[in-house]
Design an enzyme around this catalytic site. Structure first.
Site: not given
Ligand code: FCB
Length: 473
Positions: A94, A138, A183, A312, A314, A377
């Site tokens: 990707r 992006h 995002e 995505n 985290y 992600e």
């Molecule tokens: C996301 C982004 C990516 C990177 C990660 C850590 O928000 O899409 O570009 O910065 O976080």
């Protein structure tokens, strides 16, 4: 889950590879990057500045005043980089296209020299048997479009659709997987409300207009691509989301969670899937004097059918509706929405590590929206220490991957339609306002020499993909 012993040629490298039987069949394994974070070559072959080139020049905007001028020099090293990707044994890569390379200035015809770079990249990937997964946007908006008002103005959505069409015309004969936006929450809220990302503006109303125009741009681009496609096309959008919970059962905390969920998830998912904005959000916005600039027909455009939603992930969050002193409104008279830590260990970004939140999020999205999903992600920054030979024993990053891929496996076993997982990131790279300070790569990049070294986590990922695939055969 089953596991094997750590191979003898990788002494002391932390967690052993894992086989994830729930992810063995019909599952895509990938790595992810984005254009501005890795390419460099910002003034080559006709590329014009994006809002990030400009923002990086603002004193204090980026840690150490860093920028993406060189980054990982991927523009010149893509052949070696594709070899590396192939060496990891992933099936999908990707990456994003830089709008100002394809269409300098954000208007007019395609720039042949800029397109040629992605032509070469796509061909090299296909030669090595790797599926290209293209993100159109992006975050590198051509500066000229920001000068004309940026995402808060409606015209930017139409400019994006034109660009999407140019890109598709150039690569659509070979690229099947297209993500419109990465995002939009970050583009709108970090870029136009909090001023932490390019273009660094601070106006909540503008940010909410940006939300609508990003979604409209997505929908217009989706329609154009569907109209152009003569072969297979898999179309999606990528959203950053977490699982949010109230900090307690109190009415204030539940209201705070509802507001956070509305602005973080439902403002995107509801119009995309159900063709309407959440009523509670519209009320909250009206109370702040903000009205979304929706015109007739916009919601039909925005809800153009999707093949996949990119997730995505985290971290996850809990929210309180009171401040530290118990007040329920802030200095502007707005309801308090305060993130309260769970008290979990954090990554180098200070993001709490909450893997079970990913399972909950995926099951919730499955239940509320019923869409196929790919984790576009997931990954973690840690303060890596490189050995003299460039190797990195990043057991912390591997542990993060073990837990989060396990969380995906759980959600899939419970019925969520999850089609793939892409690690963020292939490389250490330019982490936006954090510059090169935060390393997310499963491959280390030495920025002095541009040498790439697969970290232990990268080797773990490769070994685990292989083990998992073996389980299905
Ligand atoms: C996301 C982004 C990516 C990177 C990660 C850590 O928000 O899409 O570009 O910065 O976080």
């Amino acid at each position: 889950m089953t596991s094997t012993a750590t191979p003898a040629d990788r002494p002391g490298t932390g967690p052993a590879p894992v086989s994830f039987p729930e992810l063995a069949a019909d599952f895509r394994w990938g790595v992810a990057t984005s254009s501005y974070q890795i390419e460099g070559a910002v003034a080559e072959d006709g590329r014009t500045p994006s809002i990030w080139d400009t923002f990086c020049r603002v004193p204090g905007a980026v840690v150490n005043g860093e920028n993406g001028d060189i980054a990982c020099d991927h523009y010149h090293r893509y052949t070696e980089d594709v070899d590396l990707i192939a060496g990891l044994g992933v099936d999908t890569y990707r990456f994003s296209l830089a709008w100002p390379r394809i269409q300098p200035g954000g208007r007019g015809p395609a720039n042949a020299a800029g397109v040629a770079f992605y032509d070469r990249l796509v061909d090299t990937l296909l030669d090595r048997g790797i599926t290209p997964w293209v993100t159109l946007y992006h975050w590198d908006l051509p500066q000229e479009l920001e000068d004309a008002g940026g995402w808060p103005v409606r015209d930017t959505a139409y400019r994006f659709a034109d660009y999407a069409e140019l890109a598709y015309d150039a690569l659509g004969d070979r690229v099947v997987h297209w993500t419109t936006l990465n995002e939009p929450w970050c583009s709108a809220m970090l870029g136009y409300d909090m001023g932490l990302h390019a273009p660094g503006r601070k106006n909540f109303g503008d940010a909410m207009h940006a939300v609508h125009h990003l979604l409209l741009g997505h929908g217009l681009a989706a329609q154009r691509l569907r109209a152009r496609a003569t072969g297979p096309l898999e179309l999606g959008i990528t959203l950053n989301m977490g699982h949010s919970v109230p900090a307690s059962d109190s009415e204030e905390d539940r209201a705070a969670q509802r507001r956070a969920d509305a602005l973080g998830t439902r403002v995107y998912m509801d119009p995309l899937v159900h063709g309407r904005y959440p009523a509670d959000l519209l009320e909250d916005l009206a109370a702040r004097g903000v009205e979304l600039p929706v015109e007739d027909g916009d919601l039909e455009v925005i809800s153009t059918p999707l093949d996949v939603v990119g997730v995505n992930y985290y971290s996850s969050h809990q929210f309180a509706g009171t401040d530290e002193n118990g007040a329920t409104t802030d200095k502007d008279g707005l309801p308090v929405v305060r993130g309260v830590p769970f008290g979990r260990p954090v990554t180098a970004m200070d993001w709490e590590i909450v893997p079970e939140g990913l399972t909950s999020l995926l099951l919730r999205l499955h239940e509320d929206y019923g869409v196929p999903m790919v984790i576009t992600e997931n990954g973690a920054a840690f303060d890596d220490t490189a050995q003299d030979d460039g190797t990195v024993h990043d057991a912390d990053r591997t542990a993060y991957l073990v837990e989060h891929i396990g969380a995906v496996a759980k959600a899939r076993a419970a019925g969520a339609d999850i089609r793939g997982y892409f690690a963020w990131s292939l490389f250490d790279n330019f982490e936006w306002a954090y510059g090169y300070d935060k390393r997310f790569g499963i491959v280390r990049v030495d920025y002095d020499t541009q040498r790439r070294t697969v970290k232990d986590s990268g080797q773990w990922y490769a070994d685990s993909i292989r083990l998992t695939r073996e389980a299905s055969s």
